[in-house]
Scaffold this motif. Structure first.
Motif, short mmCIF file in Angstrom:
data_model
loop_
_atom_site.label_atom_id
_atom_site.label_comp_id
_atom_site.label_asym_id
_atom_site.label_seq_id
_atom_site.Cartn_x
_atom_site.Cartn_y
_atom_site.Cartn_z
N THR A 130 37.99 56.55 -11.79
CA THR A 130 37.46 57.39 -10.71
C THR A 130 36.31 56.69 -10.00
N LEU A 131 35.46 56.02 -10.76
CA LEU A 131 34.35 55.29 -10.16
C LEU A 131 34.85 54.16 -9.28
N VAL A 132 35.81 53.39 -9.77
CA VAL A 132 36.37 52.30 -8.97
C VAL A 132 37.00 52.86 -7.70
N PHE A 133 37.74 53.96 -7.84
CA PHE A 133 38.34 54.58 -6.66
C PHE A 133 37.27 54.99 -5.66
N ALA A 134 36.21 55.63 -6.14
CA ALA A 134 35.12 56.07 -5.26
C ALA A 134 34.45 54.90 -4.57
N LEU A 135 34.29 53.80 -5.29
CA LEU A 135 33.65 52.63 -4.71
C LEU A 135 34.45 52.04 -3.55
N ALA A 195 54.63 50.79 -4.04
CA ALA A 195 56.07 50.53 -4.13
C ALA A 195 56.87 51.33 -3.11
N ALA A 196 56.37 52.50 -2.73
CA ALA A 196 57.08 53.34 -1.75
C ALA A 196 56.89 52.84 -0.32
N GLY A 197 55.95 51.93 -0.10
CA GLY A 197 55.74 51.36 1.23
C GLY A 197 55.10 52.32 2.23
N ARG A 198 54.31 53.27 1.74
CA ARG A 198 53.66 54.25 2.63
C ARG A 198 52.41 53.70 3.32
N GLY A 199 51.85 52.62 2.79
CA GLY A 199 50.63 52.05 3.38
C GLY A 199 49.35 52.59 2.77
N THR A 200 49.45 53.62 1.94
CA THR A 200 48.31 54.16 1.21
C THR A 200 48.79 54.63 -0.16
N VAL A 201 47.84 54.70 -1.10
CA VAL A 201 48.15 55.24 -2.43
C VAL A 201 47.10 56.29 -2.76
N ALA A 202 47.56 57.36 -3.39
CA ALA A 202 46.68 58.44 -3.79
C ALA A 202 45.92 58.06 -5.05
N ASP A 249 37.24 53.58 -1.80
CA ASP A 249 37.79 54.47 -0.78
C ASP A 249 36.77 54.54 0.35
N LEU A 250 36.75 53.49 1.15
CA LEU A 250 35.69 53.28 2.13
C LEU A 250 35.66 54.35 3.23
N ASP A 251 36.81 54.87 3.60
CA ASP A 251 36.83 55.88 4.66
C ASP A 251 36.83 57.30 4.10
N CYS A 252 36.71 57.44 2.78
CA CYS A 252 36.59 58.75 2.11
C CYS A 252 37.75 59.68 2.42
N ASP A 253 38.96 59.12 2.57
CA ASP A 253 40.11 59.98 2.89
C ASP A 253 40.92 60.37 1.65
N GLY A 254 40.45 59.98 0.47
CA GLY A 254 41.14 60.35 -0.76
C GLY A 254 42.31 59.46 -1.10
N GLN A 286 29.47 57.05 -2.14
CA GLN A 286 30.42 57.78 -2.99
C GLN A 286 30.15 57.49 -4.46
N ALA A 287 29.85 56.25 -4.80
CA ALA A 287 29.58 55.91 -6.20
C ALA A 287 28.35 56.64 -6.71
N ILE A 288 27.31 56.68 -5.90
CA ILE A 288 26.08 57.39 -6.28
C ILE A 288 26.37 58.88 -6.45
N HIS A 289 27.10 59.45 -5.50
CA HIS A 289 27.44 60.87 -5.57
C HIS A 289 28.24 61.15 -6.85
N LEU A 290 29.22 60.31 -7.14
CA LEU A 290 30.03 60.49 -8.34
C LEU A 290 29.18 60.40 -9.60
N CYS A 291 28.32 59.39 -9.66
CA CYS A 291 27.47 59.23 -10.85
C CYS A 291 26.57 60.44 -11.05
N LEU A 292 25.96 60.91 -9.98
CA LEU A 292 25.10 62.09 -10.11
C LEU A 292 25.91 63.32 -10.51
N ARG A 293 27.08 63.48 -9.91
CA ARG A 293 27.91 64.64 -10.23
C ARG A 293 28.36 64.63 -11.69
N LYS A 294 28.73 63.47 -12.20
CA LYS A 294 29.23 63.37 -13.58
C LYS A 294 28.10 63.31 -14.60
N ALA A 295 27.00 62.65 -14.27
CA ALA A 295 25.96 62.39 -15.27
C ALA A 295 24.81 63.40 -15.26
#
Length: 193
Positions: free
Chosen positions: A129-134, A174-181, A136-141, A89-98
């Protein structure tokens, strides 16, 4: 509660690594980018392919940009505990942005410009965005608790105590959903530094 506050303070100090200590001069950045470029352009083609980005040097570059003041200047080693990351994902992001001309490779100028954007404004959307991409191991957003544990470990440079980790995860989720967007994660990164 005191331990959680100390943990949050340590994370804040770790996240402060995002801020450069001084303005980066054009010459300093050019020299740094040239040095990194020579390490990655192994075939001397004057362009870097996706395959060339998938290397330890690129991971080292990400580490030096995202957390430049850590004891270990690379990913791995005794002073830093390895965090699991999604390099594809990090490589894809870097190529897409750069990759401004969309040829599927990076020229030196594209690489240098992208790296400068990351190095100069560490609170930027690119960096978050880069940190998020790095991580988000299961790529679920979204970032779940296990993925956030890797983020926390990455920035602290060591495995946090469970109390410190749970305190910071509770702040983020804080909402206790178990995931954050992505948006929630980006806001957390901006307020945690």
């Amino acid at each position: 509660v005191g331990s959680a506050r100390r943990g949050a303070a340590r994370l804040g100090a770790a996240m402060a690594r995002f801020a450069p200590s001084a303005e980066i001069s054009p010459r300093e950045h050019h020299d740094w980018a040239s040095k990194m470029w020579r390490r990655m352009d192994r075939d001397g083609s004057e362009s870097i392919t996706r395959r060339e980005l998938d290397c330890e040097e690129f991971r080292s570059i990400l580490r030096s940009i995202l957390a430049p003041r850590t004891k270990a200047g690379f990913m791995g080693g005794a002073a830093w505990e390895r965090a699991e990351m999604n390099m594809n994902q990090a490589i894809h992001l870097c190529l897409r942005k750069a990759d401004l001309n969309s040829d599927g490779t990076l020229s030196f100028e594209e690489f240098k410009s992208f790296a400068l954007a990351l190095r100069q404004d560490q609170s930027s959307a690119y960096t978050a965005t880069l940190v998020f991409a790095l991580f988000d191991l299961d790529c679920d957003g979204s970032i779940d608790e296990d993925e956030f544990r890797e983020v926390f470990r990455f920035f602290l440079g060591k495995t946090p105590t469970e109390a410190d980790f749970q305190a910071e995860w509770g702040t983020l989720d804080a909402a206790g959903r178990g995931t954050v967007a992505r948006g929630e994660f980006m806001r957390w990164m901006q307020t945690s530094s």
